[in-house]
Structures are given as structure tokens and as C-alpha cells.
Design an enzyme around this catalytic site. Structure first.
Site, PDB file in Angstrom:
ATOM      1  CG  HIS A  21      -3.082  -3.868   2.168  1.00 39.71           C
ATOM      2  ND1 HIS A  21      -1.726  -3.816   1.902  1.00 39.71           N
ATOM      3  CD2 HIS A  21      -3.551  -2.649   1.818  1.00 39.71           C
ATOM      4  CE1 HIS A  21      -1.402  -2.635   1.439  1.00 39.71           C
ATOM      5  NE2 HIS A  21      -2.498  -1.902   1.364  1.00 39.71           N
ATOM      6  CG  HIS A  23      -6.422   1.673   1.507  1.00 41.41           C
ATOM      7  ND1 HIS A  23      -5.721   2.380   2.452  1.00 41.41           N
ATOM      8  CD2 HIS A  23      -5.524   0.833   0.919  1.00 41.41           C
ATOM      9  CE1 HIS A  23      -4.445   2.003   2.430  1.00 41.41           C
ATOM     10  NE2 HIS A  23      -4.308   1.056   1.515  1.00 41.41           N
ATOM     11  CG  HIS A 201       0.674   1.243   3.219  1.00 34.57           C
ATOM     12  ND1 HIS A 201      -0.270   1.106   4.196  1.00 34.57           N
ATOM     13  CD2 HIS A 201       0.032   1.029   2.033  1.00 34.57           C
ATOM     14  CE1 HIS A 201      -1.434   0.820   3.631  1.00 34.57           C
ATOM     15  NE2 HIS A 201      -1.284   0.759   2.320  1.00 34.57           N
ATOM     16  CD  GLU A 204       2.195   1.076  -2.606  1.00 30.70           C
ATOM     17  OE1 GLU A 204       2.168   1.838  -1.619  1.00 30.70           O
ATOM     18  OE2 GLU A 204       1.232   0.942  -3.392  1.00 30.70           O
ATOM     19  CG  ASP A 281      -3.548  -1.258  -1.988  1.00 29.60           C
ATOM     20  OD1 ASP A 281      -3.779  -0.804  -0.858  1.00 29.60           O
ATOM     21  OD2 ASP A 281      -2.576  -0.879  -2.683  1.00 29.60           O
ATOM     22  CG  ASP A 282      -6.669   1.483  -2.929  1.00 32.58           C
ATOM     23  OD1 ASP A 282      -7.263   1.918  -1.924  1.00 32.58           O
ATOM     24  OD2 ASP A 282      -5.422   1.460  -3.021  1.00 32.58           O
TER      25      ASP A 282
HETATM   26  N1  ADE Z   1      -3.730   4.465   0.216  1.00 30.17           N
HETATM   27  C1  ADE Z   1      -4.569   3.839  -0.599  1.00 30.17           C
HETATM   28  N2  ADE Z   1      -3.910   3.003  -1.410  1.00 30.17           N
HETATM   29  C2  ADE Z   1      -2.599   3.115  -1.095  1.00 30.17           C
HETATM   30  C3  ADE Z   1      -1.418   2.509  -1.558  1.00 30.17           C
HETATM   31  N3  ADE Z   1      -1.418   1.595  -2.546  1.00 30.17           N
HETATM   32  N4  ADE Z   1      -0.252   2.874  -1.001  1.00 30.17           N
HETATM   33  C4  ADE Z   1      -0.221   3.789  -0.023  1.00 30.17           C
HETATM   34  N5  ADE Z   1      -1.300   4.376   0.459  1.00 30.17           N
HETATM   35  C5  ADE Z   1      -2.483   4.047  -0.066  1.00 30.17           C
HETATM   36 ZN    ZN Z   2      -2.613   0.062   0.847  1.00 28.60          ZN
END
Ligand code: ADE
Ligand code: ZN
Length: 337
Positions: A21, A23, A201, A204, A281-282
Site C-alpha cells: 500500500h 501511492h 480503500h 480509513e 501509504d504516502d
Molecule cells: N490517496 C493517497 N493517499 C490516500 C489515502 N491515505 N487515502 C485515500 N486515498 C489516498
Molecule cells: Zn492509500
């Protein structure tokens, strides 16, 4: 604990990992964002990388996504997607990642006039090169944005059709609240018919009901799934159906999904028999790559090893790759234990 040849390397650094996971647009480091902006002549609302870093403070998912989508505007050319992916894969390999299943979300780039062949071509070239350079095994999943209509998601599948064989799967991401998975039931059905692996997703910021809906849509992996932890019947369903969660501790902390990682439910979900995994994630946006996420949990090494083993189990890799990854984790634990 020191391991292997590098006395400074920790158990977590060298623990073999699968990252499921992440992006790619969310791996854009501030300095690289400014370099892409300069060469593509794109204006950014921040004066410097440090000013951008100072803006990495979010009240929730929607505020984060505003900043994130602004950052995405610097990616305009095939070379940008190539360099972005190569940089992530280098960092991931250095953190012990052996298998990386990465997301890209083409819709905003398509709106900006970047052909999908350039987006995917750049990413796929970097995956092939990294396989040779570091041995990291990369694969790509495409995300549809849930704030858009299902018709647009279905259109995306059409646009992707010439690239079908190069793609592992599809998922759904973006602003969760008010955009339930059930609104995309035909998208998931069409993607399954085309042979894609499915993720979504869910849970969250959205309620456990969204996780149920994703399961009802035939999704094979839930991205996040945090709110499911508070719903015992749903936890039992995830366990019984063997659907893994790709959890992202530092993301959940920074987006105020949770306010304290000492009570993060990943260990409880693991004890309840759910296949839970650790992911980033990011990474720059949330303060850490995947090893940093493992470390942030503060769990004992054998538990971290079990989570790393789950990463391979939950991956969409072939059986031999999964078995080799699990064995590598066991060997690492035995060597360090
Ligand atoms: N796109 C990038 N990061 C995300 C996240 N945490 N939740 C949903 N979409 C995303
Ligand atoms: Zn994500």
C-alpha cells in the site's frame, strides 16, 4: 539488534518486507516536487521545499488530499513517472522491501493531458530496471478516484485496456466519507471480469459498513481497514474470509484517524486472526517509509516478523514468490533471535 554485515542496521531495516500500500504520487519528496515543477513550468503555492514540509499538518484526509493533488500537478511527462518510481524503488529496496505492489491514479493526470501510456510506461520501465538493479519485485495497481462518478471509473477501465497485461490490479482511493464502495459495484465487477486483482480503500475515515460493502464487491484486500477493528462481527468476517488489511500506522497518525500508536489495533487484529500488514501509504507526507512504519509500532521483533510474513502472504505474487518471502522472514528472525 545489530544484524548482518552492517553493525548499524537494525532488525527492522533488514527484515525482508512486502509493501502493498504505497501511492507512487505520494512518494514525491519535496525537493523532487520542486525540481519537477521547475522543469515542467508548474507553479506551486509553497516558496520552498521547507515551506512545503511545514504544510504537512493535516486535520484529516480531505485536507491532506488537497495538498497531495496540488503536488501531483508537477508530474507531466513519461520521464517524471519513470524517475519518481525509480527513486521510490531505490529507497524501498534500501529498507528491505523485496516485493512492492504500488498504486498510481491516472485520472487527474489524464485530465491534465498526460497520456496514460506515458504515465504507465514510465512507471513500468522503472519497475523493470529496478528488478535488474536491486532485485526488487515491483508490480502496479491502478486506483480510481472515488470522488468521481462510477461512469468515470468504468471509462478508466476502457482506457487501461491496452495495458491490461502489464497491470496487476485495480483499487479505489481518495475522499472516503460519502463515497461508499457500493457506489462502485459495477466497476469492481467489470474489473474482475477483465482479470484484475481487486483492492479498495475502506475504513480509513469511513465506517465499518464501507469495509463490509467492499467485501460484498468481491475485493481481495482492504486498504487501511482501521475502523473495522471496532466491529467484532466484521473482524470475524475478515478472519473467516481471509481478506488482509494493508494498514498504514504513520498515515493514520498524521491524518488523525488514530491519536496514539501505542493503542494501534494492528496487534489485536493479528491476535484475532486477521492477516494484517504494515505499509507506508504516502511516505514523505506522513513522515516515514515502510521500515519507519514498522518501527513506529513499538512491537517485539517476533511480532514484527509475523507482520512481515503476512505482507508476503497478502501479496498478489505467485506462490513461489510468496513462499520465498515468508522463508526469508523466518530465516531473518532465526538469524537475529
Ligand atoms: N490517496 C493517497 N493517499 C490516500 C489515502 N491515505 N487515502 C485515500 N486515498 C489516498
Ligand atoms: Zn492509500
Amino acid at each position: 539488534m545489530a544484524t548482518g554485515g552492517d553493525p548499524a542496521a537494525s532488525f527492522v531495516d533488514t527484515l525482508p518486507k512486502a509493501e502493498l500500500h504505497v501511492h507512487l504520487e505520494g512518494t514525491l519528496e519535496p525537493e523532487d516536487m520542486f525540481a519537477f515543477a521547475a522543469r515542467n513550468d508548474v507553479d506551486l503555492p509553497w516558496a520552498s521545499p521547507d515551506e512545503l514540509r511545514a504544510a504537512y499538518s493535516y486535520t484529516g484526509l480531505d485536507r491532506f488530499l488537497e495538498l497531495y493533488y496540488r503536488g501531483c500537478t508537477v508530474l507531466r511527462r513519461r520521464a517524471d513517472f519513470h524517475e519518481l518510481t525509480a527513486a521510490y524503488l531505490r529507497r524501498a529496496a534500501a529498507q528491505g522491501v523485496r516485493r512492492a505492489e504500488m498504486f498510481v491514479s491516472p485520472q487527474s493526470f489524464l485530465d491534465a493531458g498526460v497520456p496514460v501510456a506515458d504515465q504507465l510506461g514510465g512507471v513500468l520501465d522503472a519497475i523493470a530496471e529496478a528488478r535488474t538493479d536491486t532485485g526488487i519485485d515491483g508490480a502496479l495497481l491502478v486506483i480510481a478516484q472515488r470522488h468521481r462518478s462510477e461512469a468515470e471509473a468504468l471509462e478508466l477501465l476502457e482506457v487501461l485496456a491496452p495495458h491490461r497485461e502489464s497491470l496487476l490490479g485495480v483499487g479505489l482511493g481518495g475522499a472516503e466519507r460519502g463515497n461508499p464502495p457500493s457506489r462502485f459495484a459495477r466497476f469492481f465487477a467489470d474489473a474482475r471480469r477483465r482479470g484484475y486483482r481487486l483492492t479498495c480503500h475502506a475504513g480509513e475515515e469511513g465506517p465499518p459498513e464501507y469495509v463490509r460493502e467492499a467485501l460484498d464487491c468481491g475485493v481481495e484486500r482492504i486498504d487501511h481497514g482501521y475502523t473495522a477493528a471496532g466491529d467484532p462481527a466484521l473482524v470475524a468476517r475478515l478472519r473467516d474470509e481471509g481478506v488482509p488489511l494493508t494498514m498504514c500506522p504513520l498515515s493514520n497518525l498524521r491524518l488523525r484517524v488514530t491519536d496514539d500508536l501505542s493503542t494501534y489495533p494492528i496487534a489485536a487484529l493479528h491476535d484475532a486472526g486477521v492477516v494484517v500488514t504494515v505499509n507506508s501509504d504516502d511516505p514523505p507526507y506522513f513522515g516515514g517509509y515502510v521500515a519507519d512504519n514498522y518501527r513506529a509500532l513499538g512491537l517485539p521483533d517476533p511480532t514484527l516478523a509475523a507482520l512481515a510474513r503476512n505482507g508476503f502472504t497478502a501479496s498478489f505474487a505467485d506462490d513461489a514468490t510468496v513462499a520465498a518471502g515468508r522463508r526469508a522472514v523466518d530465516d531473518h528472525l532465526a538469524a537475529c533471535g
